[in-house]
Design a protein around this motif. Structure first.
Motif, PDB file in Angstrom:
ATOM      1  N   LEU A   1      -0.213   6.022  11.857  1.00  0.00           N
ATOM      2  CA  LEU A   1       1.228   5.938  12.058  1.00  0.00           C
ATOM      3  C   LEU A   1       1.591   6.121  13.538  1.00  0.00           C
ATOM      4  N   LYS A   2       2.464   5.245  14.027  1.00  0.00           N
ATOM      5  CA  LYS A   2       2.986   5.423  15.364  1.00  0.00           C
ATOM      6  C   LYS A   2       4.057   6.515  15.337  1.00  0.00           C
ATOM      7  N   PRO A   3       4.279   7.220  16.448  1.00  0.00           N
ATOM      8  CA  PRO A   3       5.310   8.268  16.471  1.00  0.00           C
ATOM      9  C   PRO A   3       6.664   7.729  16.035  1.00  0.00           C
ATOM     10  N   ASN A   4       7.377   8.561  15.268  1.00  0.00           N
ATOM     11  CA  ASN A   4       8.729   8.235  14.798  1.00  0.00           C
ATOM     12  C   ASN A   4       8.771   6.994  13.900  1.00  0.00           C
ATOM     13  N   THR A   5       7.748   6.885  13.031  1.00  0.00           N
ATOM     14  CA  THR A   5       7.745   5.808  12.047  1.00  0.00           C
ATOM     15  C   THR A   5       8.590   6.222  10.850  1.00  0.00           C
ATOM     16  N   PRO A   6       9.588   5.417  10.463  1.00  0.00           N
ATOM     17  CA  PRO A   6      10.392   5.783   9.280  1.00  0.00           C
ATOM     18  C   PRO A   6       9.544   5.726   8.014  1.00  0.00           C
ATOM     19  N   CYS A   7       9.575   6.808   7.247  1.00  0.00           N
ATOM     20  CA  CYS A   7       8.730   6.911   6.057  1.00  0.00           C
ATOM     21  C   CYS A   7       9.415   7.726   4.968  1.00  0.00           C
TER      22      CYS A   7
ATOM     23  N   GLY B   1      -0.822  19.987   4.997  1.00  0.00           N
ATOM     24  CA  GLY B   1      -1.274  20.339   3.656  1.00  0.00           C
ATOM     25  C   GLY B   1      -0.171  20.322   2.620  1.00  0.00           C
ATOM     26  N   ASP B   2       1.096  20.331   3.075  1.00  0.00           N
ATOM     27  CA  ASP B   2       2.223  20.293   2.143  1.00  0.00           C
ATOM     28  C   ASP B   2       2.642  18.866   1.791  1.00  0.00           C
ATOM     29  N   VAL B   3       1.989  17.891   2.416  1.00  0.00           N
ATOM     30  CA  VAL B   3       2.330  16.486   2.181  1.00  0.00           C
ATOM     31  C   VAL B   3       1.401  15.898   1.127  1.00  0.00           C
ATOM     32  N   LEU B   4       1.988  15.307   0.095  1.00  0.00           N
ATOM     33  CA  LEU B   4       1.204  14.659  -0.956  1.00  0.00           C
ATOM     34  C   LEU B   4       0.959  13.187  -0.639  1.00  0.00           C
ATOM     35  N   GLU B   5       2.000  12.505  -0.235  1.00  0.00           N
ATOM     36  CA  GLU B   5       1.890  11.078   0.078  1.00  0.00           C
ATOM     37  C   GLU B   5       2.863  10.729   1.201  1.00  0.00           C
ATOM     38  N   ILE B   6       2.538   9.655   1.936  1.00  0.00           N
ATOM     39  CA  ILE B   6       3.445   9.084   2.919  1.00  0.00           C
ATOM     40  C   ILE B   6       3.531   7.572   2.658  1.00  0.00           C
TER      41      ILE B   6
END
Length: 267
Positions: free
Chosen positions: A179-185, A225-230
């Protein structure tokens, strides 16, 4: 395309010896036969089962991603302990996840839609094939052929000028470091009943910076670690026409940018 090296066999042996375990001792701990452990360590098992990966990952406290991608014997003891504590400094999506998908009669992946009423259920069922199969399905034009796509609704005005109630078409991100910085997700977080739509920047030391388009909202950091998916933004649909920024929003944005510039100079 250059084939990535699989470090799993060597890592398994390294971790076993680091704990002063024999192959028999590890086999008993994992519920396997000694011959199976030997085959895994020697690379004779070319395609270990998901249960094998999960068992080894759970026993040693190392993410599956690191077990496969990183030569653990080259790391110092401090980094190894950091990995065991769950602070995976090699952020490529945290633990290797088996992404649940659904397909049509032609074996083509569907584009599932997660309605607002299913938001809470998605947090617990995101990797459950039956739950994913129960979601509404669509076929959308003009999406790249490669990739897995999903649609998420948004609530709130943190991403104005994208209106509240928009449906965000997204692509699954397997390697977060791409991911590039500041990618909307769309970011799926553990322990929460909602997901967030933010500008995402994956940072060092296991941190992810989340920023809103709306300058009224302060950016904040979360642990990887708190992120499940992007899921990376592709497009959005809305019944509303986006409104231009107000004078106040433009002023707040300018002040924020000045503050960030000042902080950058102090570093």
């Amino acid at each position: 395309m250059k084939k990535s090296k699989n470090f799993f066999p060597g890592n398994l042996k390294f971790l076993r010896e680091r704990r002063s375990l024999t192959q028999q001792g590890l086999a008993e701990a994992l519920g396997l036969s000694r011959s199976k452990v030997n085959a895994l360590e020697s690379g004779q098992t070319k395609a270990p089962s998901p249960e094998d990966f999960l068992g080894v990952s759970g026993f040693f406290g190392i993410s599956i991603d690191s077990l496969i991608r990183v030569d653990l014997s080259k790391l110092g003891e401090l980094k190894l302990r950091d990995l065991e504590a769950g602070n995976d400094v090699y952020i490529r999506g945290g633990n290797l996840r088996v992404l649940a998908i659904s397909v049509d009669k032609g074996n083509n992946e569907n584009v599932e839609y997660v309605p607002i009423k299913a938001k809470a259920g998605y947090m617990s069922g995101y990797n459950d094939p039956e739950f994913i199969a129960s979601l509404p399905k669509f076929s959308l034009p003009n999406l790249p052929k490669q990739g897995t796509y999903r649609i998420f609704p948004t609530v709130g005005d943190s991403m104005l000028p994208i209106p509240d109630g928009s449906d965000i078409v997204t692509q699954y991100v397997e390697d977060w470091t791409s991911l590039k910085p500041n990618t909307p997700c769309i970011v799926i977080l553990s322990g929460q009943q909602d997901f967030v739509f933010k500008l995402v920047t994956v940072q060092a030391e296991g941190q992810v910076l989340l920023r809103s388009l709306n300058p009224v909202f302060e950016p904040y950091r979360i642990a990887a670690g708190d992120v499940l998916e992007i899921w990376k933004f592709q497009a959005y649909t809305s019944k509303e026409i986006p409104e231009p920024e107000t004078d106040l929003q433009q002023l707040v944005r300018a002040v924020r940018e000045m503050q960030q510039e000042i902080k950058g100079r102090k570093v």
